[in-house]
Design an enzyme around this catalytic site. Sequence first.
Site, short mmCIF file in Angstrom:
data_model
loop_
_atom_site.label_atom_id
_atom_site.label_comp_id
_atom_site.label_asym_id
_atom_site.label_seq_id
_atom_site.Cartn_x
_atom_site.Cartn_y
_atom_site.Cartn_z
N CYS A 254 -11.94 3.87 -29.39
CA CYS A 254 -13.56 4.11 -29.49
C CYS A 254 -14.38 4.05 -28.74
CB CYS A 254 -14.24 2.86 -30.44
SG CYS A 254 -13.01 2.97 -31.77
N GLU A 255 -14.07 4.93 -27.22
CA GLU A 255 -13.94 5.28 -26.20
C GLU A 255 -14.03 6.72 -25.90
OE1 GLU A 255 -16.12 3.20 -23.70
OE2 GLU A 255 -15.74 1.81 -24.40
N GLY B 125 0.51 -0.83 -0.15
CA GLY B 125 0.10 0.02 0.49
C GLY B 125 0.39 1.23 0.21
N ARG C 16 3.47 -1.17 -5.82
CA ARG C 16 3.85 -0.71 -7.08
C ARG C 16 5.36 0.30 -6.24
NH1 ARG C 16 -0.42 2.75 -8.03
NH2 ARG C 16 -1.80 1.23 -6.88
N ARG D 199 -5.09 3.40 -16.07
CA ARG D 199 -5.34 3.69 -14.38
C ARG D 199 -5.99 4.60 -15.27
NH1 ARG D 199 -1.36 4.64 -12.28
NH2 ARG D 199 -2.59 4.87 -10.20
C1 LIG Z 1 -2.43 -5.19 -4.16
C2 LIG Z 1 -1.96 -5.78 -3.31
C3 LIG Z 1 -0.91 -5.36 -2.30
C4 LIG Z 1 0.13 -4.27 -2.82
O1 LIG Z 1 -0.77 -2.91 -3.09
P1 LIG Z 1 0.40 -2.47 -3.87
O2 LIG Z 1 -0.23 -0.65 -3.44
O3 LIG Z 1 0.84 -2.11 -5.13
O4 LIG Z 1 2.09 -1.88 -2.71
C5 LIG Z 1 -0.62 -6.18 -1.04
N1 LIG Z 1 -1.64 -7.08 -0.21
C6 LIG Z 1 -2.51 -7.61 -1.25
C7 LIG Z 1 -3.96 -7.83 -0.44
C8 LIG Z 1 -3.19 -6.71 -1.86
O5 LIG Z 1 -3.94 -7.15 -2.68
#
Ligand SMILES: *Cc1c(COP(=O)(O)O)cnc(C)c1O
Length: 422
Positions: free
Chosen positions: A348-349, A239, A276, A312
């Site tokens: 086409c969007e 996250g 990420r 995204r």
């Molecule tokens: C998506 C996800 C991650 C990775 O999240 P990032 O934001 O890319 O670091 C880690 N654990 C679980 C369970 C996820 O679903």
Amino acid sequence: MHYFLYRGSELYCEDLPISRIAEEVKTPFYLYSHQTLTRHFRVFDEAFEDLPHLICFAVKANANLAILKLFAREGSGFDVVSGGELYRALRAGADPQKIVYAGVGKTPEEIRDALQAGILMFNVESPQELKAIEEVAASLGTQARVALRVNPDVDPQTHPYISTGLKKNKFGFDIRSALQEYRVARQLPHLEIVGIHIHIGSQIVEIAPFRDAFDRVISFIADLKREGIAIRYLDLGGGLGIPYKDEEPPTPKDLAQALSSVASSLDCTFVLEPGRVIVGNAGILVTRVLYHKSTPEKHFLIVDAGMNDLIRPSLYGSYHGIQPVIRKGDKGDSQPSSIIADVVGPICESGDFLAKDRRLPEAAPGELLAVMTAGAYGFTMSSNYNARPRVAEVLVKGSEYRVIRQRETYADLVRGEKIPEW
Ligand SMILES: *Cc1c(COP(=O)(O)O)cnc(C)c1O
């Protein structure tokens, strides 16, 4: 920190001019920097060096075998969310004992495959899933290691589509009822409780939500201990956000400090699932300008990559920096003129855009653009919409590059399709 930098007027990936790769590979393509990937993994790993820890790279952020292999060699484990991701991780040479498996909809077949592979643990998301794992483990005459994913109900203050730890989200067990579920799990003979899991969302740019979640899960672990349930693995999910534009997210070190200030006395291994933050700015999408079209309202730069290649911006309204691969005005020319344009694809969007109302140097047909910070949730979310073959992926190491996924062909588009004889 990444290795997509200008030398003079040319954008390079490490020691290679991107324009040269584009000549040979054709556009569009994803381009990754080996040195950036390695560096990001190591910075993250080193941030937690004072705590017993295991990094499980989140495969859904970038699932290419070559990239998984690179992390496996660095000692990484993997966080998978499907049988397909498990297959990819194993194909890349992952150590099964470093694989954790989350996701709300694991099928009996997926559970069986993961048990047979000998993964570290299932991160279980519902009471019925607990029973399903118990049944599959019983049928195989084995025990499944499990952690319960608890939902700590903290607001990660990120995009609603990527917040996962709120009461209203579909993930995990509500932290208020989780104790009861642990008691249930303890009674199931083919389950071995080894851990607890949280993952509150993605692209989190404040430390406070992590702190709140850590506090809640740690006090919950104390409740478990009073019941005689020991936690060997505290899996804190992923996250951590990255700067797409002007965000200033906490660093891995900040995260590690927030954790060690509350958890260093716990007798467990900390599992981290970064996605990420490791791969995001280690990759870009290289695209070519096809047309410049002006309407009475707007300028449009029409490029050869679309929302099927990088969804995204369309899905989350995300910002990606866009830079010319060859910039003008470097050699004492007059300042290049700029325009404010939408950068759009061929799909086409109307939702097919990579950037909106962006000030960019004027770009003529044939010029190359680099869509920055596209290494996470880029290729893995791409599709064949509008019957567009998925693009190539390329990895640069120093002054060498390799195509690590071939561009799909038209034949690939129809593979497996059959017209009934009637
Ligand atoms: C998506 C996800 C991650 C990775 O999240 P990032 O934001 O890319 O670091 C880690 N654990 C679980 C369970 C996820 O679903």
